[in-house]
Design an enzyme around this catalytic site. Structure first.
Site, PDB file in Angstrom:
ATOM      1  N   TYR A  51      -6.838   6.171   4.386  1.00  0.00           N
ATOM      2  CA  TYR A  51      -6.976   5.195   3.312  1.00  0.00           C
ATOM      3  C   TYR A  51      -6.149   3.938   3.601  1.00  0.00           C
ATOM      4  O   TYR A  51      -6.641   2.806   3.568  1.00  0.00           O
ATOM      5  CB  TYR A  51      -6.561   5.797   1.952  1.00  0.00           C
ATOM      6  CG  TYR A  51      -6.261   4.696   0.979  1.00  0.00           C
ATOM      7  CD1 TYR A  51      -7.304   4.008   0.370  1.00  0.00           C
ATOM      8  CD2 TYR A  51      -4.957   4.264   0.753  1.00  0.00           C
ATOM      9  CE1 TYR A  51      -7.048   2.923  -0.456  1.00  0.00           C
ATOM     10  CE2 TYR A  51      -4.693   3.185  -0.058  1.00  0.00           C
ATOM     11  CZ  TYR A  51      -5.741   2.522  -0.665  1.00  0.00           C
ATOM     12  OH  TYR A  51      -5.482   1.441  -1.454  1.00  0.00           O
ATOM     13  N   CYS A  55     -20.542  -1.427 -18.888  1.00  0.00           N
ATOM     14  CA  CYS A  55     -20.541  -1.323 -17.425  1.00  0.00           C
ATOM     15  C   CYS A  55     -21.781  -1.982 -16.811  1.00  0.00           C
ATOM     16  O   CYS A  55     -22.906  -1.678 -17.215  1.00  0.00           O
ATOM     17  CB  CYS A  55     -20.486   0.150 -17.007  1.00  0.00           C
ATOM     18  SG  CYS A  55     -20.530   0.332 -15.208  1.00  0.00           S
ATOM     19  N   ASP A  90     -10.186   6.361  -1.839  1.00  0.00           N
ATOM     20  CA  ASP A  90      -9.064   6.953  -2.574  1.00  0.00           C
ATOM     21  C   ASP A  90      -9.626   7.601  -3.842  1.00  0.00           C
ATOM     22  O   ASP A  90     -10.849   7.721  -3.993  1.00  0.00           O
ATOM     23  CB  ASP A  90      -7.991   5.901  -2.896  1.00  0.00           C
ATOM     24  CG  ASP A  90      -8.470   4.880  -3.922  1.00  0.00           C
ATOM     25  OD1 ASP A  90      -9.684   4.848  -4.232  1.00  0.00           O
ATOM     26  OD2 ASP A  90      -7.633   4.110  -4.433  1.00  0.00           O
ATOM     27  N   LEU A 110      11.621   5.000  -7.210  1.00  0.00           N
ATOM     28  CA  LEU A 110      10.182   5.080  -6.892  1.00  0.00           C
ATOM     29  C   LEU A 110       9.738   6.503  -6.558  1.00  0.00           C
ATOM     30  O   LEU A 110       8.563   6.821  -6.658  1.00  0.00           O
ATOM     31  CB  LEU A 110       9.865   4.199  -5.678  1.00  0.00           C
ATOM     32  CG  LEU A 110       9.363   2.794  -5.938  1.00  0.00           C
ATOM     33  CD1 LEU A 110       9.039   2.104  -4.619  1.00  0.00           C
ATOM     34  CD2 LEU A 110       8.111   2.813  -6.804  1.00  0.00           C
ATOM     35  N   GLU A 123       0.822  -1.209   0.000  1.00  0.00           N
ATOM     36  CA  GLU A 123       0.000   0.000   0.000  1.00  0.00           C
ATOM     37  C   GLU A 123       0.858   1.262   0.000  1.00  0.00           C
ATOM     38  O   GLU A 123       0.530   2.252  -0.656  1.00  0.00           O
ATOM     39  CB  GLU A 123      -0.951   0.011   1.206  1.00  0.00           C
ATOM     40  CG  GLU A 123      -2.090  -0.987   1.102  1.00  0.00           C
ATOM     41  CD  GLU A 123      -2.998  -0.725  -0.101  1.00  0.00           C
ATOM     42  OE1 GLU A 123      -3.083   0.419  -0.576  1.00  0.00           O
ATOM     43  OE2 GLU A 123      -3.609  -1.700  -0.583  1.00  0.00           O
ATOM     44  N   GLN A 143       1.865   6.429  -4.526  1.00  0.00           N
ATOM     45  CA  GLN A 143       2.085   7.375  -5.631  1.00  0.00           C
ATOM     46  C   GLN A 143       2.703   6.687  -6.836  1.00  0.00           C
ATOM     47  O   GLN A 143       3.384   7.303  -7.628  1.00  0.00           O
ATOM     48  CB  GLN A 143       3.016   8.513  -5.190  1.00  0.00           C
ATOM     49  CG  GLN A 143       2.285   9.703  -4.597  1.00  0.00           C
ATOM     50  CD  GLN A 143       2.513   9.807  -3.111  1.00  0.00           C
ATOM     51  OE1 GLN A 143       3.106   8.930  -2.495  1.00  0.00           O
ATOM     52  NE2 GLN A 143       2.045  10.876  -2.512  1.00  0.00           N
ATOM     53  N   TYR A 168       9.288  10.054  -4.097  1.00  0.00           N
ATOM     54  CA  TYR A 168       8.595  10.314  -2.829  1.00  0.00           C
ATOM     55  C   TYR A 168       9.260   9.540  -1.682  1.00  0.00           C
ATOM     56  O   TYR A 168       8.652   8.678  -1.054  1.00  0.00           O
ATOM     57  CB  TYR A 168       7.106   9.957  -2.922  1.00  0.00           C
ATOM     58  CG  TYR A 168       6.370  10.739  -3.971  1.00  0.00           C
ATOM     59  CD1 TYR A 168       5.869  12.006  -3.694  1.00  0.00           C
ATOM     60  CD2 TYR A 168       6.192  10.224  -5.240  1.00  0.00           C
ATOM     61  CE1 TYR A 168       5.201  12.746  -4.661  1.00  0.00           C
ATOM     62  CE2 TYR A 168       5.530  10.954  -6.218  1.00  0.00           C
ATOM     63  CZ  TYR A 168       5.041  12.206  -5.919  1.00  0.00           C
ATOM     64  OH  TYR A 168       4.379  12.916  -6.879  1.00  0.00           O
TER      65      TYR A 168
HETATM   66  S1  SF4 Z   1     -21.879   3.688 -16.204  1.00  0.00           S
HETATM   67 FE1  SF4 Z   1     -19.969   4.694 -16.688  1.00  0.00          FE
HETATM   68  S2  SF4 Z   1     -19.788   6.325 -15.177  1.00  0.00           S
HETATM   69 FE2  SF4 Z   1     -21.335   4.912 -14.425  1.00  0.00          FE
HETATM   70  S3  SF4 Z   1     -20.219   3.511 -13.101  1.00  0.00           S
HETATM   71 FE3  SF4 Z   1     -20.272   2.607 -15.109  1.00  0.00          FE
HETATM   72  S4  SF4 Z   1     -18.364   3.241 -16.086  1.00  0.00           S
HETATM   73 FE4  SF4 Z   1     -18.714   4.581 -14.322  1.00  0.00          FE
END
Ligand code: SF4
Length: 351
Positions: free
Chosen positions: A122, A203, A140, A82, A39, A44, A84
């Site tokens: 985080y 998605c 995050d 790396l 982690e 970064q 940082y």
């Molecule tokens: S529809 Fe598009 S904006 Fe919405 S969660 Fe899925 S990838 Fe993300």
């Protein structure tokens, strides 16, 4: 909402994660030390770049005790490239604290983990959930993006209120049955699917996603403040005499504290009585708040010239200098100028 009934959002991203997760070594372990190391490296650094460092550091320092007792110079040398470097120094400070205050065994709760240097909300949530299954939601940049889009949250993620708002929302979504799985899933979803320019057509959340429905995917998350980038000029003189180099270790509060460098000048006045050869400049180096433009010259000082050594500097053989940790900027400078013989001897091992 009942904590025991998984929110549809959580169920969807966790199912997605089962099919899409990347195989990463720190996901195959419950060892809090190894998870912590990963982690901190990834804070970064991109996964592909961080992976070899993770493996190298874990091999060199397999336990928290090994890290606590390591010479700082060897840690910085392994960290070289790396960037940082305060992360590396805090790692070691934290390891020493674990030895001293926790009897050598890694703290097991969010509240204890967050007391370690270099560990923020985080990282503490990530370790507490991944290693100990504590139901603490990670927040995050990826989580900001996913939650702001799916739930239409308009809180400015650069504002001081943002962490509280998004943590509360994430915390209300985390299933107590599998907090680690949820945290991994939401971050991976942000890294691979709900990216800054996502392909929403594939998605699994597009039916319920507020940003997709309202055609606001490119507007969310809202981020107002732009960090001001300061421009810095650095001029290095690679001063050579009798086969040795004039170098120093950086001290003070510099981000490169503990790393080594050539003779550094802030300006380029008529500073030297003897000849110098311009070297190829490395590309502009970008840090989080700084943009560094660097130029360099090779200066061959005649063997019998009595050079007054500036404070903080010393002569060093190229092979010894090669073994010291150096900023990436310097490694790039060396790599770009290997036609300069003395630089061939300090060609970096890790890039
Ligand atoms: S529809 Fe598009 S904006 Fe919405 S969660 Fe899925 S990838 Fe993300």
């Amino acid at each position: 909402m009942q904590k025991s009934s998984i929110h549809p959002f959580s169920a969807t991203i966790m199912a997605w994660y089962t099919d899409h997760q990347r195989e990463l070594p720190w996901r195959q372990t419950k060892d809090p030390y190894a998870i912590w190391l990963s982690e901190i490296i990834l804070q970064q650094t991109r996964v592909a770049q961080g992976l070899p460092y993770y493996e190298r550091l874990l091999t060199a320092f397999p336990t928290v005790r090994d890290l606590a007792e390591a010479p700082e110079a060897s840690l910085l040398r392994l960290w070289q490239g790396l960037g940082y470097y305060s992360r590396a120094r805090n790692l070691q400070k934290a390891a020493q604290l674990v030895m001293r205050d926790f009897n050598g065994s890694f703290p097991q709760t969010y509240d204890d983990i967050i007391t370690l240097p270099g560990v923020g909300p985080y990282t503490a949530a990530a370790i507490a959930s991944f290693a100990f299954d504590e139901a603490k939601a990670v927040v995050d940049g990826n989580v900001f993006r996913v939650l702001s889009r799916v739930f239409g949250v308009e809180t400015d993620i650069a504002s001081s209120a943002a962490r509280g708002v998004f943590t509360e929302l994430a915390q209300s979504l985390i299933p107590t049955e599998d907090p680690a799985g949820f945290n991994q899933a939401i971050m991976e979803f942000g890294a691979l699917q709900c990216t800054p320019s996502p392909d929403c057509s594939i998605c699994p959340l597009r039916i319920s996603c507020a940003a997709f429905k309202e055609k606001r995917v490119n507007e969310l998350p809202i981020k107002s403040k732009k960090t001001k980038v300061k421009e810095i000029e650095m001029n290095y003189l690679i001063i050579e005499q009798n086969g040795l180099l004039l170098v120093r270790e950086r001290v003070g509060n510099s981000i490169w504290k503990g790393l080594w460098e050539f003779y550094l000048m802030e300006d380029q006045a008529d500073w030297l009585p003897y000849s110098r050869k311009a070297l190829k400049s490395p590309p502009v180096h970008l840090l989080s708040h700084r943009k560094i433009k660097c130029e360099a010259w090779h200066v061959q000082v005649p063997d019998n010239f009595a050079l007054a050594i500036p404070e903080g500097y010393r002569w060093m053989s190229p092979s010894e200098f090669e073994s010291k940790g150096k900023p990436v900027l310097l490694l790039n400078l060396i790599t770009d100028n290997l036609d300069c013989p003395i630089l061939q001897d300090i060609s970096p091992t890790y890039l």
